[in-house]
Design a protein around this motif. Structure first.
Motif, PDB file in Angstrom:
ATOM      1  N   GLN A 159      19.175  15.664 -25.749  1.00  0.00           N
ATOM      2  CA  GLN A 159      18.919  15.495 -27.183  1.00  0.00           C
ATOM      3  C   GLN A 159      18.869  16.826 -27.925  1.00  0.00           C
TER       4      GLN A 159
ATOM      5  N   THR B  50      16.528  18.834 -28.682  1.00  0.00           N
ATOM      6  CA  THR B  50      15.526  18.885 -29.761  1.00  0.00           C
ATOM      7  C   THR B  50      15.029  20.302 -30.029  1.00  0.00           C
TER       8      THR B  50
ATOM      9  N   GLY C 177      24.348  15.054 -22.219  1.00  0.00           N
ATOM     10  CA  GLY C 177      23.739  13.882 -22.852  1.00  0.00           C
ATOM     11  C   GLY C 177      22.354  14.161 -23.421  1.00  0.00           C
TER      12      GLY C 177
ATOM     13  N   VAL D 201      27.001  17.960 -17.734  1.00  0.00           N
ATOM     14  CA  VAL D 201      26.089  16.997 -18.353  1.00  0.00           C
ATOM     15  C   VAL D 201      25.787  17.451 -19.786  1.00  0.00           C
TER      16      VAL D 201
ATOM     17  N   GLN E  28      25.683   8.133 -20.275  1.00  0.00           N
ATOM     18  CA  GLN E  28      24.571   7.869 -19.371  1.00  0.00           C
ATOM     19  C   GLN E  28      23.778   6.680 -19.884  1.00  0.00           C
TER      20      GLN E  28
HETATM   21  P1  UTP Z   1      17.405  20.021 -21.289  1.00  0.00           P
HETATM   22  O1  UTP Z   1      16.393  19.853 -20.243  1.00  0.00           O
HETATM   23  O2  UTP Z   1      17.519  21.376 -21.898  1.00  0.00           O
HETATM   24  O3  UTP Z   1      17.170  18.921 -22.394  1.00  0.00           O
HETATM   25  O4  UTP Z   1      18.802  19.604 -20.695  1.00  0.00           O
HETATM   26  P2  UTP Z   1      17.859  18.665 -23.793  1.00  0.00           P
HETATM   27  O5  UTP Z   1      17.612  17.234 -24.097  1.00  0.00           O
HETATM   28  O6  UTP Z   1      19.302  19.115 -23.818  1.00  0.00           O
HETATM   29  O7  UTP Z   1      17.108  19.609 -24.809  1.00  0.00           O
HETATM   30  P3  UTP Z   1      15.618  19.485 -25.424  1.00  0.00           P
HETATM   31  O8  UTP Z   1      14.692  19.522 -24.242  1.00  0.00           O
HETATM   32  O9  UTP Z   1      15.568  18.206 -26.189  1.00  0.00           O
HETATM   33  O10 UTP Z   1      15.511  20.698 -26.280  1.00  0.00           O
HETATM   34  C1  UTP Z   1      19.482  20.376 -19.756  1.00  0.00           C
HETATM   35  C2  UTP Z   1      20.882  19.805 -19.620  1.00  0.00           C
HETATM   36  O11 UTP Z   1      20.836  18.471 -19.192  1.00  0.00           O
HETATM   37  C3  UTP Z   1      21.526  17.634 -20.098  1.00  0.00           C
HETATM   38  C4  UTP Z   1      21.552  18.395 -21.402  1.00  0.00           C
HETATM   39  O12 UTP Z   1      22.612  17.949 -22.226  1.00  0.00           O
HETATM   40  C5  UTP Z   1      21.723  19.811 -20.897  1.00  0.00           C
HETATM   41  O13 UTP Z   1      23.064  20.032 -20.531  1.00  0.00           O
HETATM   42  N1  UTP Z   1      20.821  16.346 -20.201  1.00  0.00           N
HETATM   43  C6  UTP Z   1      19.481  16.307 -20.389  1.00  0.00           C
HETATM   44  C7  UTP Z   1      21.557  15.188 -20.136  1.00  0.00           C
HETATM   45  O14 UTP Z   1      22.803  15.224 -19.978  1.00  0.00           O
HETATM   46  N2  UTP Z   1      20.905  14.006 -20.250  1.00  0.00           N
HETATM   47  C8  UTP Z   1      19.568  13.918 -20.432  1.00  0.00           C
HETATM   48  O15 UTP Z   1      19.051  12.790 -20.507  1.00  0.00           O
HETATM   49  C9  UTP Z   1      18.833  15.100 -20.493  1.00  0.00           C
END
Ligand code: UTP
Length: 504
Positions: free
Chosen positions: A107, A109, A105, A103, A185
């Protein structure tokens, strides 16, 4: 202007989405209508009613207990069973039953990096991007088991094109192009605290990815599950894009999952200390659940057993094996619009981080299987009444996300196995401090140092096992203890360990 979609938004009390419609160019109008078309108004209405209400109940911790897990042999687990598991996993890999599933997708941040997170350089010497590390592990495992793996990659609207372009530019890192599958997604709109869908600009809705739990319905909608079925794949190895240490093709883990006839399996690491911010594997009403750190009272997190060990020891590191048909079952009900339940879990309550999840009450029938949405209060860039951009300095709205671990209560025979943290987990989450590029680089170096030492070549390290030299092992040389040992044995003469050494 009338349009059936606009009318349905008006009917649902969401007319503000089209407040500026008449001022937009035809292209902008088309964009806004397209975005609006993605939204399930009944779902948003339901979520606003259930998750925005002031009377959300406290979390129900009744009957909660630590989940059992399979201990590693060095911690008293049955060595024989681990050997059998490994053999079963290897057989499945040789038979081509397993696909890698990542996964990507999110952000990202917290890291604050411009571009898909998978393009972020992480390795100590070659500065390979995350995508390349996984690609090489998957390629190496395919060679090892004589059966190239398919790799399913979930992206978002924001990073899909850039992700595909990156792979194309790099020749798919040596993988067969036809075995790498990208799919997007879904998105969810942000709403304000009154449940009104927010605009990011006059012509765009504030949309964001629907969480890693959205991967289950995205696998189904994209046709990936059908493709797997055609290819004879029934087992998915799930991992996240930010963790280059993950053994994304791990025969022991796959074997445990298959031997137990599990729908969904998970890896745990013993928590490093009581306050560590990870989810906890627990059982409640006979179901496996993950309880987030913000939802488990600190007094419980600190509880110890007679041996002085933490009772809630099992930390979740977001590594799972999923059965293909289980994903289909979860996805189908999620797409039905009646989704409303959370297995056996817990709460309706308000957690830390502004977190709230949907209630599980309607799950009791056992039919209504679907991931619940969680609420997260966020600062959402939007526009004011006159259409001017607003950058809020405090939370002004709510995002809805699903979490993949919420599928666990629905899984038959879920199994949790112990892993060593240093073999599987060192994510890049933050720009600095814990789980940052620096900690991840150091953990990779420690791993390379351990592998060399275990094979008879001492590497000078500090007290934490961190080598004094910077070196790197390509996954094509070794991606786990076994594959490294095999390649090392064949290497003649053995290289001198020096600064910048790269084994490939
Ligand atoms: P995180 O919970 O670390 O979120 O995702 P994030 O969006 O990557 O980072 P922040 O919180 O904005 O800093 C954990 C994993 O889940 C995936 C991310 O790409 C990462 O592999 N993920 C998260 C998705 O694929 N889709 C989403 O909507 C959220």
């Amino acid at each position: 202007m009338t349009h059936p979609l606009i009318d349905s938004f008006k009917g649902a009390g969401q007319a503000q989405v089209f407040a500026y419609f008449d001022q937009l160019s035809p292209d902008e109008q088309r964009q806004l209508l397209e975005q609006a078309g993605e939204i399930d108004l009944a779902e948003i209405d339901r979520l606003s009613r259930t998750l925005l209400g002031k009377n959300a109940a406290e979390i129900n911790l009744e009957g909660l207990a630590p989940a059992p897990y399979e201990k590693r042999p060095e911690h008293g687990g049955e060595a024989d069973a681990w050997v059998k598991a490994k053999a079963a996993g290897e057989e499945a890999l040789r038979a081509g039953r397993v696909a890698a599933f990542m996964v990507a997708g999110g952000q990202g941040t917290r890291l604050g990096y411009d571009g898909p997170k998978g393009t972020f350089p992480v390795t100590p010497v070659k500065r390979k991007p995350l995508f390349q590390v996984f690609a090489e592990k998957i390629r190496a495992a395919g060679l090892r088991y004589g059966q190239p793996l398919h790799w399913f990659i979930m992206t978002s609207h924001a990073n899909h094109a850039a992700t595909e372009a990156f792979f194309a530019e790099h020749g798919f890192f040596g993988l067969e192009r036809g075995r790498v599958h990208f799919f997007r997604q879904r998105r969810m709109p942000a709403v304000n605290f009154e449940g009104r869908i927010m605009l990011e600009s006059k012509s765009a809705i504030a949309l964001s990815p629907d969480g890693h739990g959205g991967s289950l319905r995205a696998l189904e909608r994209s046709g990936s599950l059908d493709l797997m079925q055609r290819e004879g794949i029934d087992t998915l190895s799930y991992f996240q894009v930010d963790n280059p240490l993950v053994r994304c093709v791990d025969p022991e883990f796959i074997g445990w999952h298959l031997m137990r006839r599990s729908d969904m399996s998970s890896k745990m690491v013993p928590k490093a200390y009581a306050e560590e911010k990870v989810g906890h594997f627990c059982v409640q009403s006979g179901k496996l659940v993950v309880v987030e750190y913000s939802d488990l009272p600190m007094a419980m997190q600190r509880e110890t057993d007679a041996q002085g060990q933490l009772r809630y020891l099992a930390g979740s590191i977001a590594i799972h094996i999923l059965d293909r048909e289980f994903v289909r079952r979860m996805a189908r009900s999620a797409g039905s619009g009646k989704a409303h339940s959370a297995g056996s879990l817990l709460r309706q309550g308000s957690g830390g981080q502004g977190g709230r999840a949907e209630t599980n009450e309607s799950a009791k029938s056992g039919e209504d299987v679907a991931l619940p949405f969680h609420r997260a209060d966020k600062k959402i860039p939007t526009i004011d009444a006159s259409g001017r951009p607003v950058k809020p300095d405090r939370a002004n709205g709510v995002k809805f996300e699903m979490f993949v671990f919420d599928a666990l209560p629905f899984a038959r025979n879920p199994v949790v196995i112990e892993t060593r943290r240093e073999d599987d987990f060192s994510p890049v989450k933050n720009a600095e401090g814990v789980d940052s590029p620096k900690t991840c680089r150091d953990d990779q170096l420690r791993q390379f140092g351990r592998w060399l030492t275990a094979n008879g070549t001492g590497v000078a390290t500090d007290a934490t096992g961190l080598p004094a030299l910077t070196l790197e092992v390509s996954p094509l040389f070794g991606y786990d203890e076994d594959s490294f040992a095999e390649s090392w044995k064949k290497l003649s003469p053995k290289p001198v360990i020096h600064e910048g050494l790269y084994l490939e």
